[in-house]
Scaffold this motif. Structure first.
Motif, PDB file in Angstrom:
ATOM      1  N   UNK A  52      61.159   7.548  49.371  1.00  0.00           N
ATOM      2  CA  UNK A  52      61.460   8.658  48.224  1.00  0.00           C
ATOM      3  C   UNK A  52      63.260   8.564  48.405  1.00  0.00           C
ATOM      4  N   UNK A  53      63.747   8.709  46.990  1.00  0.00           N
ATOM      5  CA  UNK A  53      65.238   8.787  47.209  1.00  0.00           C
ATOM      6  C   UNK A  53      65.520  10.607  47.556  1.00  0.00           C
ATOM      7  N   UNK A  54      66.385  10.404  48.109  1.00  0.00           N
ATOM      8  CA  UNK A  54      67.032  11.991  48.541  1.00  0.00           C
ATOM      9  C   UNK A  54      67.925  12.506  47.484  1.00  0.00           C
ATOM     10  N   UNK A  55      67.604  13.652  47.089  1.00  0.00           N
ATOM     11  CA  UNK A  55      68.414  14.326  46.086  1.00  0.00           C
ATOM     12  C   UNK A  55      69.622  14.853  46.401  1.00  0.00           C
ATOM     13  N   UNK A  56      70.683  14.759  45.492  1.00  0.00           N
ATOM     14  CA  UNK A  56      71.951  15.448  46.250  1.00  0.00           C
ATOM     15  C   UNK A  56      72.312  16.584  45.050  1.00  0.00           C
ATOM     16  N   UNK A  57      72.833  17.635  45.648  1.00  0.00           N
ATOM     17  CA  UNK A  57      73.289  18.702  44.539  1.00  0.00           C
ATOM     18  C   UNK A  57      74.728  19.175  44.786  1.00  0.00           C
ATOM     19  N   UNK A  58      75.404  19.288  43.844  1.00  0.00           N
ATOM     20  CA  UNK A  58      76.793  19.647  43.834  1.00  0.00           C
ATOM     21  C   UNK A  58      76.653  21.071  43.953  1.00  0.00           C
TER      22      UNK A  58
END
Length: 85
Positions: free
Chosen positions: A1-7
């Protein structure tokens, strides 16, 4: 799974209503034009009236200052003044 990034969201306080409206560049211009319009309305009334100043009522002066101030307000806040005409 792709890791989600948040600003990170930077939230700054807006300040009071007075700072956002009256002390802004447009607010200062509006207040200036209202004052100039009120003075112009007063001067036009005094110069066009043939009665002596002692016969002029405060209500007549206030009415002319109000209309002059309204025209000053309209000059700065009309759609054409805002570039939308």
């Amino acid at each position: 799974m792709d890791k989600m990034e948040f600003k990170k969201l930077e939230i700054q306080p807006e300040g009071s209503w007075v700072k956002r409206t009256l002390l802004s560049q447009h607010g200062k211009k509006t207040l200036l034009y209202i004052g100039l319009g009120a003075v112009a309305g007063l001067m036009l009334y005094l110069l066009s009236k043939e009665n002596p100043i002692s016969n002029i009522s405060i209500a007549e002066l206030a009415q002319n200052m109000f209309f002059g101030g309204f025209f000053g307000f309209f000059i700065t806040n009309s759609p054409c003044a805002r570039g939308k005409c």
